[in-house]
Design an enzyme around this catalytic site. Structure first.
Site, PDB file in Angstrom:
ATOM      1  N   ARG A  40       0.882  -1.045  -0.113  1.00  0.00           N
ATOM      2  CA  ARG A  40       0.369  -0.092  -0.054  1.00  0.00           C
ATOM      3  C   ARG A  40       0.999   1.683   0.088  1.00  0.00           C
ATOM      4  O   ARG A  40       0.510   2.088  -0.641  1.00  0.00           O
ATOM      5  CB  ARG A  40      -1.063  -0.127   1.420  1.00  0.00           C
ATOM      6  CG  ARG A  40      -2.019   1.234   0.949  1.00  0.00           C
ATOM      7  CD  ARG A  40      -2.984   0.676   2.416  1.00  0.00           C
ATOM      8  NE  ARG A  40      -2.923   0.239   3.271  1.00  0.00           N
ATOM      9  CZ  ARG A  40      -2.423   1.003   4.277  1.00  0.00           C
ATOM     10  NH1 ARG A  40      -2.283   2.076   4.352  1.00  0.00           N
ATOM     11  NH2 ARG A  40      -2.717   0.228   5.611  1.00  0.00           N
ATOM     12  N   ASP A  84      -7.403  16.006 -16.946  1.00  0.00           N
ATOM     13  CA  ASP A  84      -7.760  15.003 -16.770  1.00  0.00           C
ATOM     14  C   ASP A  84      -7.676  15.238 -18.555  1.00  0.00           C
ATOM     15  O   ASP A  84      -8.374  15.110 -19.097  1.00  0.00           O
ATOM     16  CB  ASP A  84      -9.520  14.793 -16.055  1.00  0.00           C
ATOM     17  CG  ASP A  84      -9.880  13.578 -16.591  1.00  0.00           C
ATOM     18  OD1 ASP A  84      -8.971  12.701 -17.732  1.00  0.00           O
ATOM     19  OD2 ASP A  84     -11.097  12.683 -15.942  1.00  0.00           O
TER      20      ASP A  84
END
Ligand SMILES: Cc1ncc(COP(=O)(O)O)c(C=O)c1O
Length: 395
Positions: A59, A184
């Site tokens: 993680r 984006d």
């Protein structure tokens, strides 16, 4: 080997990876491991304290994922990158990192439906405001920016109407106030557009799309300045999660190798289909970058995009039902959301990707009930054309 000076096509295959560090393996190995062992308790202590480089727990970082992140940073010409479990995990990590209660986000005229949903959530739960702007001039930007604006969020081409936003214009307005510009870049991939080279600060991808290219991964990427990426990695990503799996990162590394050749083919096919659709009597309006009646859009395209891309939107003459009937008559083209796959996909934004956007806002974004979005695949363009042709004949 310093990869920094190679051309895009070469970097897409080699950057971020040194086979000599991995037993000579030609292909980056898949480190399918949740945790990493320490040689001693002291080494574990040093790694947790940040005094020694090295992996701890997947993680917090994984070698396969790191290769993908380094490669994406190179391709987008940014300093560093971070991979996520989805495009939306990437969008939410960035927006929450750049805002706090009472702040304001200025957005392009349209955004992906779930990004719209996230903006609503941030507003309802944390009083983080937003509004939409056409961003067509410096004056308009000056008017729409607020004293509490901490982030400008852009999609260009805008999903699904293909309208373009001038990245340099927005970056110029933002720089004067020290506001980061987030883009984006999903629709273009770094092969067609690199927003950081136009003065923008942070790039987001739904890597699910062109980066993957094969429709078998959901993933997201953020590229930006090293200090920002480190901050997101050590806070939002570490404590909220949303990490990519090593296997998905491995698939994305494989997909990236063919990104330039795939993009060229997507673009070539799309150009040919635009020629066919443009004059078809049953098509009301066609939306495709560089083929717009708006001369400004054509100029913006020349400035910031290598090619117009592989997505075409068009509205069918008639009603929502006519558009749906047309979709149902398609045989080769698949009805599915997503884009950037080998298969040509068609979707109906008003009832699919942008169904969560209230009707009034949808209309402001130019999403009519007859609008369809085609993600042009890698099939022979004649077969795609013939499928469109036979379905148009039936409505
Ligand atoms: C432009 C854009 N941004 C973000 C997303 C979200 O990405 P994901 O589905 O990988 O979470 C999408 C998904 O379609 C998209 O089209």
């Amino acid at each position: 080997m310093d990869n920094k000076n190679f051309r895009f096509e070469t970097e897409a295959i080699h950057s971020g990876y040194r086979s000599g560090e991995h037993q000579g393996s030609l292909v980056p190995p898949l480190y399918q491991s949740s945790t990493f062992t320490f040689a001693s308790a002291e080494q574990g202590e040093r790694r947790f304290a940040g005094q020694e480089e090295g992996f701890i727990y997947s993680r917090l970082g994984n070698p396969t994922v790191k290769i993908l992140e380094d490669r994406m940073a190179t391709l987008e010409q940014g300093e560093a990158a971070l991979a996520f479990s989805s495009g939306m995990a990437a969008v939410s990590a960035v927006l929450t990192a750049l805002t706090k209660t009472g702040d304001h986000i200025l957005c392009s005229q349209g955004v992906y439906g779930c990004t719209f949903g996230l903006l609503q959530l941030l507003k309802g739960k944390y009083n983080i405001e937003h509004n939409f702007s056409a961003m067509t001039s410096l004056e308009m930007l000056e008017k729409d920016l607020r004293p509490n604006t901490t982030c400008i969020y852009i999609e260009t081409p805008i999903n699904p109407t293909m309208k373009l936003v001038d990245l340099e214009l927005v970056a110029h307005a933002a720089k004067q106030r020290g506001i980061p510009v987030v883009v984006d870049n999903t629709f273009c991939s770094p092969y067609l557009q690199t927003p950081i080279t136009h003065g923008c600060d942070i790039v987001i991808h739904s890597a699910t799309k062109y980066i993957c290219g094969h429709g078998d991964v959901i993933a997201g990427i953020v590229v930006g300045p090293s200090d920002f990426i480190r901050r997101v990695s050590k806070t939002t990503q570490k404590d909220i999660g949303g990490i990519i799996s090593p296997f998905d990162a491995w698939l994305l590394l494989r997909g990236l190798k063919t990104l330039p050749v795939r993009m060229d083919r997507h673009c070539e096919n799309a150009n040919k289909l635009v020629e066919f659709l443009r004059n078809h009597p049953k098509i009301e309006i066609l939306y495709f970058p560089g083929n717009s009646d708006h001369i400004e859009d054509n100029e913006i395209m020349q400035k910031q995009m290598k090619k117009p891309g592989g997505l075409i939107s068009f509205s069918i003459k008639g009603t929502k039902e006519t558009a749906q009937l047309f979709m149902n008559h398609l045989k080769l083209i698949k009805i599915a959301v997503s884009l950037g796959d080998a298969e040509t996909l068609i979707q109906h934004p008003a009832t699919m990707t942008h169904a969560v956007v209230p009707e009034e806002d949808r209309r402001k974004m130019g999403i009519e009930d007859t609008l369809l979005r085609l993600s042009v695949g890698l099939e022979a363009w004649e077969d795609i054309k013939e499928d469109l042709e036979q379905a148009l004949e039936k409505i």
